[in-house]
Write a protein that holds these residues in place. Structure first.
Motif, PDB file in Angstrom:
ATOM      1  N   LEU A 169       0.845  -1.192   0.000  1.00  0.00           N
ATOM      2  CA  LEU A 169       0.000   0.000   0.000  1.00  0.00           C
ATOM      3  C   LEU A 169       0.883   1.246   0.000  1.00  0.00           C
ATOM      4  O   LEU A 169       0.659   2.181  -0.768  1.00  0.00           O
ATOM      5  CB  LEU A 169      -0.919  -0.019   1.219  1.00  0.00           C
ATOM      6  CG  LEU A 169      -1.946   1.092   1.337  1.00  0.00           C
ATOM      7  CD1 LEU A 169      -3.146   0.607   2.137  1.00  0.00           C
ATOM      8  CD2 LEU A 169      -1.395   2.340   1.952  1.00  0.00           C
ATOM      9  N   MET A 170       1.909   1.242   0.827  1.00  0.00           N
ATOM     10  CA  MET A 170       2.813   2.389   0.886  1.00  0.00           C
ATOM     11  C   MET A 170       3.620   2.540  -0.400  1.00  0.00           C
ATOM     12  O   MET A 170       3.964   3.657  -0.791  1.00  0.00           O
ATOM     13  CB  MET A 170       3.737   2.275   2.103  1.00  0.00           C
ATOM     14  CG  MET A 170       2.994   2.355   3.440  1.00  0.00           C
ATOM     15  SD  MET A 170       1.905   3.794   3.608  1.00  0.00           S
ATOM     16  CE  MET A 170       3.097   5.118   3.617  1.00  0.00           C
ATOM     17  N   GLU A 171       3.909   1.437  -1.092  1.00  0.00           N
ATOM     18  CA  GLU A 171       4.607   1.509  -2.378  1.00  0.00           C
ATOM     19  C   GLU A 171       3.785   2.314  -3.389  1.00  0.00           C
ATOM     20  O   GLU A 171       4.348   3.004  -4.236  1.00  0.00           O
ATOM     21  CB  GLU A 171       4.872   0.111  -2.934  1.00  0.00           C
ATOM     22  CG  GLU A 171       5.982  -0.636  -2.246  1.00  0.00           C
ATOM     23  CD  GLU A 171       6.146  -2.058  -2.768  1.00  0.00           C
ATOM     24  OE1 GLU A 171       5.825  -2.328  -3.944  1.00  0.00           O
ATOM     25  OE2 GLU A 171       6.601  -2.914  -1.980  1.00  0.00           O
ATOM     26  N   THR A 172       2.467   2.235  -3.286  1.00  0.00           N
ATOM     27  CA  THR A 172       1.603   3.006  -4.190  1.00  0.00           C
ATOM     28  C   THR A 172       1.784   4.496  -3.942  1.00  0.00           C
ATOM     29  O   THR A 172       1.917   5.283  -4.883  1.00  0.00           O
ATOM     30  CB  THR A 172       0.129   2.588  -4.011  1.00  0.00           C
ATOM     31  OG1 THR A 172       0.023   1.187  -4.292  1.00  0.00           O
ATOM     32  CG2 THR A 172      -0.793   3.379  -4.927  1.00  0.00           C
ATOM     33  N   LEU A 173       1.820   4.881  -2.681  1.00  0.00           N
ATOM     34  CA  LEU A 173       2.047   6.291  -2.355  1.00  0.00           C
ATOM     35  C   LEU A 173       3.442   6.726  -2.792  1.00  0.00           C
ATOM     36  O   LEU A 173       3.617   7.820  -3.347  1.00  0.00           O
ATOM     37  CB  LEU A 173       1.872   6.524  -0.858  1.00  0.00           C
ATOM     38  CG  LEU A 173       0.518   6.163  -0.251  1.00  0.00           C
ATOM     39  CD1 LEU A 173       0.519   6.470   1.239  1.00  0.00           C
ATOM     40  CD2 LEU A 173      -0.619   6.870  -0.951  1.00  0.00           C
ATOM     41  N   GLU A 174       4.430   5.875  -2.550  1.00  0.00           N
ATOM     42  CA  GLU A 174       5.809   6.215  -2.911  1.00  0.00           C
ATOM     43  C   GLU A 174       5.978   6.374  -4.420  1.00  0.00           C
ATOM     44  O   GLU A 174       6.661   7.298  -4.872  1.00  0.00           O
ATOM     45  CB  GLU A 174       6.762   5.149  -2.370  1.00  0.00           C
ATOM     46  CG  GLU A 174       6.883   5.187  -0.868  1.00  0.00           C
ATOM     47  CD  GLU A 174       7.538   3.948  -0.267  1.00  0.00           C
ATOM     48  OE1 GLU A 174       8.040   3.091  -1.030  1.00  0.00           O
ATOM     49  OE2 GLU A 174       7.519   3.829   0.967  1.00  0.00           O
ATOM     50  N   LEU A 175       5.364   5.486  -5.200  1.00  0.00           N
ATOM     51  CA  LEU A 175       5.471   5.602  -6.657  1.00  0.00           C
ATOM     52  C   LEU A 175       4.830   6.902  -7.123  1.00  0.00           C
ATOM     53  O   LEU A 175       5.392   7.618  -7.962  1.00  0.00           O
ATOM     54  CB  LEU A 175       4.828   4.398  -7.352  1.00  0.00           C
ATOM     55  CG  LEU A 175       4.924   4.381  -8.872  1.00  0.00           C
ATOM     56  CD1 LEU A 175       6.378   4.444  -9.347  1.00  0.00           C
ATOM     57  CD2 LEU A 175       4.224   3.153  -9.435  1.00  0.00           C
ATOM     58  N   ASN A 176       3.690   7.248  -6.564  1.00  0.00           N
ATOM     59  CA  ASN A 176       3.054   8.517  -6.914  1.00  0.00           C
ATOM     60  C   ASN A 176       3.928   9.703  -6.543  1.00  0.00           C
ATOM     61  O   ASN A 176       3.988  10.690  -7.275  1.00  0.00           O
ATOM     62  CB  ASN A 176       1.675   8.630  -6.266  1.00  0.00           C
ATOM     63  CG  ASN A 176       0.603   7.975  -7.082  1.00  0.00           C
ATOM     64  OD1 ASN A 176       0.042   8.577  -7.985  1.00  0.00           O
ATOM     65  ND2 ASN A 176       0.328   6.705  -6.805  1.00  0.00           N
ATOM     66  N   SER A 177       4.616   9.609  -5.415  1.00  0.00           N
ATOM     67  CA  SER A 177       5.468  10.730  -5.009  1.00  0.00           C
ATOM     68  C   SER A 177       6.629  10.912  -5.985  1.00  0.00           C
ATOM     69  O   SER A 177       7.108  12.026  -6.184  1.00  0.00           O
ATOM     70  CB  SER A 177       5.984  10.545  -3.580  1.00  0.00           C
ATOM     71  OG  SER A 177       7.014   9.583  -3.516  1.00  0.00           O
ATOM     72  N   LYS A 178       7.065   9.836  -6.614  1.00  0.00           N
ATOM     73  CA  LYS A 178       8.132   9.927  -7.613  1.00  0.00           C
ATOM     74  C   LYS A 178       7.608  10.442  -8.953  1.00  0.00           C
ATOM     75  O   LYS A 178       8.318  11.136  -9.676  1.00  0.00           O
ATOM     76  CB  LYS A 178       8.797   8.568  -7.793  1.00  0.00           C
ATOM     77  CG  LYS A 178       9.584   8.124  -6.582  1.00  0.00           C
ATOM     78  CD  LYS A 178      10.130   6.730  -6.759  1.00  0.00           C
ATOM     79  CE  LYS A 178      10.845   6.284  -5.488  1.00  0.00           C
ATOM     80  NZ  LYS A 178      11.251   4.870  -5.582  1.00  0.00           N
ATOM     81  N   ILE A 179       6.372  10.090  -9.279  1.00  0.00           N
ATOM     82  CA  ILE A 179       5.763  10.547 -10.537  1.00  0.00           C
ATOM     83  C   ILE A 179       5.485  12.049 -10.484  1.00  0.00           C
ATOM     84  O   ILE A 179       5.573  12.744 -11.485  1.00  0.00           O
ATOM     85  CB  ILE A 179       4.464   9.761 -10.833  1.00  0.00           C
ATOM     86  CG1 ILE A 179       4.784   8.296 -11.109  1.00  0.00           C
ATOM     87  CG2 ILE A 179       3.680  10.383 -11.982  1.00  0.00           C
ATOM     88  CD1 ILE A 179       3.570   7.393 -11.148  1.00  0.00           C
ATOM     89  N   LYS A 180       5.115  12.537  -9.316  1.00  0.00           N
ATOM     90  CA  LYS A 180       4.751  13.948  -9.105  1.00  0.00           C
ATOM     91  C   LYS A 180       3.573  14.369 -10.001  1.00  0.00           C
ATOM     92  O   LYS A 180       3.649  15.335 -10.755  1.00  0.00           O
ATOM     93  CB  LYS A 180       5.948  14.862  -9.336  1.00  0.00           C
ATOM     94  CG  LYS A 180       7.083  14.628  -8.363  1.00  0.00           C
ATOM     95  CD  LYS A 180       8.249  15.553  -8.634  1.00  0.00           C
ATOM     96  CE  LYS A 180       9.341  15.359  -7.636  1.00  0.00           C
ATOM     97  NZ  LYS A 180      10.191  14.209  -7.877  1.00  0.00           N
ATOM     98  N   PRO A 181       2.473  13.643  -9.904  1.00  0.00           N
ATOM     99  CA  PRO A 181       1.312  14.002 -10.729  1.00  0.00           C
ATOM    100  C   PRO A 181       0.660  15.295 -10.255  1.00  0.00           C
ATOM    101  O   PRO A 181       0.828  15.713  -9.104  1.00  0.00           O
ATOM    102  CB  PRO A 181       0.359  12.825 -10.532  1.00  0.00           C
ATOM    103  CG  PRO A 181       0.721  12.279  -9.200  1.00  0.00           C
ATOM    104  CD  PRO A 181       2.188  12.525  -9.021  1.00  0.00           C
TER     105      PRO A 181
END
Length: 190
Positions: free
Chosen positions: A90-102
């Motif tokens: 679940l936290m990996e989903t947040l982390e990936l989004n933080s790297k994408i910077k949508p």
């Protein structure tokens, strides 16, 4: 053709598997200002085994960087409470989004729609809590799946405070919840 004949700004959904630099540049030239992409999970295992989406996080980041470099905003679609998801995933989903910077992120709670492969998986693994499923009034209320207490503690904390959870990965206040739309997180305009 769109640019020649219509000339209106637009957004579009994009499958990152078929997205490349030429498409990004063509979309921007045609006045696209935002692409919407289904990330669904930051866990490669969940995407591959549960959602049948074979794309790596590395490839997602490469493709979204192409979009940024072309001047396109990005909006991501994500799910929490996916079958067999762990607190770490679940936290990996947040982390990936933080790297994408949508520019914006939409988080939804997984729902086992009948006759879908994911619902079949839930049935096979006995993950569906039938009582919770009957009580749900929409899929933004709670998960209808059975998870352990450790997972549920993380799930509820993140779901109730998505903007805080995302911002903690940025060490600042970068995103805010959109009023009256559960799961919608927007980048603050500076």
């Amino acid at each position: 053709e769109y640019k020649k004949n219509i000339e209106k700004p637009f957004v579009c959904n994009v499958n990152l598997l078929s997205f490349d630099k030429d498409i990004a540049n063509s979309l921007k030239e045609a006045k696209c200002y935002e692409i919407k992409v289904g990330i669904e999970s930051g866990s490669e295992r969940i995407r591959k085994e549960v959602l049948n989406r074979a794309i790596t996080n590395e490839k997602i980041l490469e493709k979204t960087e192409m979009a940024h470099n072309s001047g396109l905003n990005i909006s991501t679609f994500n799910m929490l409470g996916l079958p067999t998801e762990t607190p770490e995933e679940l936290m990996e989903t947040l982390e990936l989004n933080s790297k994408i910077k949508p520019r914006r992120m939409k988080f939804m709670i997984f729902y086992p729609y009948p006759l879908t492969p994911a619902a079949d998986l839930c049935q096979r693994l006995n993950l569906i809590n039938e009582n919770k499923l009957r009580e749900l009034d929409n899929y933004n209320t709670d998960t209808p799946l059975n998870f352990n207490d450790k997972y549920m503690k993380v799930f509820y904390k993140v779901w109730a405070n998505l903007d805080h959870a995302i911002n903690s990965l940025y060490n600042g206040e970068y995103y805010e919840m959109m009023q009256n739309i559960p799961g919608m997180v927007l980048r603050k305009e500076r």
